[in-house]
Design an enzyme around this catalytic site. Structure first.
Site, PDB file in Angstrom:
ATOM      1  NE  ARG A  15      36.207 132.883  12.568  1.00 43.46           N
ATOM      2  CZ  ARG A  15      36.491 131.608  12.393  1.00 43.46           C
ATOM      3  NH1 ARG A  15      37.555 131.072  12.952  1.00 43.46           N
ATOM      4  NH2 ARG A  15      35.720 130.852  11.644  1.00 43.46           N
TER       5      ARG A  15
ATOM      6  CE  LYS B 103      39.888 124.803   8.758  1.00 43.34           C
ATOM      7  NZ  LYS B 103      39.122 125.481   9.816  1.00 43.34           N
TER       8      LYS B 103
ATOM      9  N   GLY C 211      37.105 131.983   7.047  1.00 43.21           N
ATOM     10  CA  GLY C 211      38.209 132.898   7.367  1.00 43.21           C
ATOM     11  C   GLY C 211      38.914 133.468   6.153  1.00 43.21           C
TER      12      GLY C 211
ATOM     13  N   GLY D 170      33.040 126.347   8.233  1.00 47.45           N
ATOM     14  CA  GLY D 170      32.386 125.047   8.339  1.00 47.45           C
ATOM     15  C   GLY D 170      31.012 125.138   8.988  1.00 47.45           C
TER      16      GLY D 170
HETATM   17  C1  3PG Z   1      36.881 127.542  11.794  1.00 46.79           C
HETATM   18  O1  3PG Z   1      37.747 128.387  11.620  1.00 46.79           O
HETATM   19  O2  3PG Z   1      36.324 126.941  10.872  1.00 46.79           O
HETATM   20  C2  3PG Z   1      36.446 127.249  13.190  1.00 46.79           C
HETATM   21  O3  3PG Z   1      37.130 128.068  14.090  1.00 46.79           O
HETATM   22  C3  3PG Z   1      36.611 125.786  13.516  1.00 46.79           C
HETATM   23  O4  3PG Z   1      37.942 125.389  13.400  1.00 46.79           O
HETATM   24  P1  3PG Z   1      38.243 123.833  13.152  1.00 46.79           P
HETATM   25  O5  3PG Z   1      37.802 123.534  11.735  1.00 46.79           O
HETATM   26  O6  3PG Z   1      39.710 123.644  13.353  1.00 46.79           O
HETATM   27  O7  3PG Z   1      37.396 123.059  14.135  1.00 46.79           O
END
Ligand code: 3PG
Ligand code: MG
Length: 343
Positions: A37, A176, A300, A323
């Site tokens: 990134r 996530k 990531g 996301g």
């Molecule tokens: C990610 O890595 O998905 C973005 O940088 C957003 O991060 P976040 O999900 O903590 O908002």
């Protein structure tokens, strides 16, 4: 899809450019563990410097700190940045999420950030799905433009959204999960094949229109050297954890990927940071790299896996968005993008 105007159309000479980048990178032992990134942000930074910007003020969030917390400092990224672009006109603000006003999209915090620039450039594709002060808020306070990375991402992911060549296979995994569950239904409609792994496989309905792991690598504890064994999904011993997809699932997923003409992959299949639970992610990475298809990898962790395996140059587009790429594929407009005037 909204097409924002480009930084290339901006008049930057002598001006202070406030640039939102996505430096939300993995850290290990106080250093940047994956610099994808950071490198992806360089073309826009260099363009601004080349065009005579008086200052390039970078801002980003890192992780999800609760208030000020030095473990989430951007300083390691700043050190790397100064090596990559040794120019005194560049500076990096501290983690925007140290301020509660960031995620609240508080206008007062947005004004405080905007005071650092004469114009705003959003190059943080990875954060464009967040309506936060540093992404959405500042866009309304300064003349706003899209950075080169943001534009390229919109083009690449837009092509998956607008008529991908079939069969279109999507592979989803990772953590996530709460963020991703909403995109599943939309992706299931758009994709011909939807393969699920990782933590996500535990959270979706077993009988829905997805392909799920039939076997897993089960572990007695959440530890790198835990006792482990391959087991059918339903026969994991009580109290054990599913830490990777099993060998039969790896083979089946690889076949599906090989059949596709378009592939999108987001999220690891298991705890790939630990070698004993990395095989599923590795198998998917290798299948995506080998596919005779247009291939896009985002998020990531999947990006890191592809980099560590030395497969990155065999992927057509490595997205810096996790996301954000999922929401775009869901057909949503991203708040950080819509806030920038159209081209
Ligand atoms: C990610 O890595 O998905 C973005 O940088 C957003 O991060 P976040 O999900 O903590 O908002
Ligand atoms: Mg290819």
């Amino acid at each position: 899809m909204h097409r924002p105007r480009s930084v290339e159309a901006a008049d930057v000479a002598g001006k202070r450019a406030l640039v939102r980048v996505d430096f939300n990178v993995p850290l290990e032992d106080g250093a940047v563990a994956d610099d994808t990134r950071v490198r992806a942000a360089l073309p826009t930074i260099r363009l601004l410097l080349d065009r005579g910007a008086a200052e390039v003020v970078l801002m980003s969030h890192l992780g999800r700190p609760k208030g000020l917390d030095s473990a989430f400092s951007l300083e390691p990224v700043g050190r790397l940045g100064r090596q990559l672009v040794p120019d005194e006109r560049v500076r990096l603000l501290e983690n925007t999420r140290f301020e509660p006003g960031e995620t609240a999209n508080d206008p007062a915090y947005a004004r405080q950030l905007a005071a650092n620039g004469d114009l705003f450039v959003n190059d943080a594709f990875g954060s464009a799905h967040r309506a936060h002060a540093s992404t959405e808020g500042v866009s309304h306070l300064l003349p706003a433009y899209a950075g080169l990375l943001l534009l390229r991402e919109l083009e690449e992911l837009g092509s998956l959204l607008e008529g991908p060549e079939p069969p279109f296979a999507a592979v989803l995994g990772g953590a996530k999960v709460a963020d991703k569950i909403g995109v599943l239904a939309a992706l299931a409609e758009r994709a011909d094949t939807l393969l699920i792994g990782g933590k996500m496989a535990e959270e979706v309905e077993r009988d829905a229109g997805y392909e799920l792991p039939g076997d897993v690598v089960a572990a007695a504890a959440f530890e790198p050297d835990a006792e482990s064994r391959v087991a059918p999904w339903d026969e994991v011993p009580a109290g054990w954890l599913r830490l990777d997809i099993g060998p039969a699932t790896r083979k089946r997923y690889a076949v599906r990927i090989a059949e596709a003409r378009t592939v999108f992959w987001n999220g690891p299949m298991g705890v790939f940071e630990w070698p004993r639970f990395a095989e599923g992610t590795k198998a998917v990475a290798e299948a995506v790299a080998a596919a005779d298809a247009h291939t896009v990898v985002g998020g990531g962790d999947s990006v890191r896996a592809v980099e560590e395996l030395g497969l990155a140059d065999r992927i057509d587009w490595i997205s810096t968005g996790g996301g954000a790429s999922l929401e775009l594929l869901e057909g949503k407009e991203l708040p950080g993008v819509v806030a920038i005037p159209a081209a």
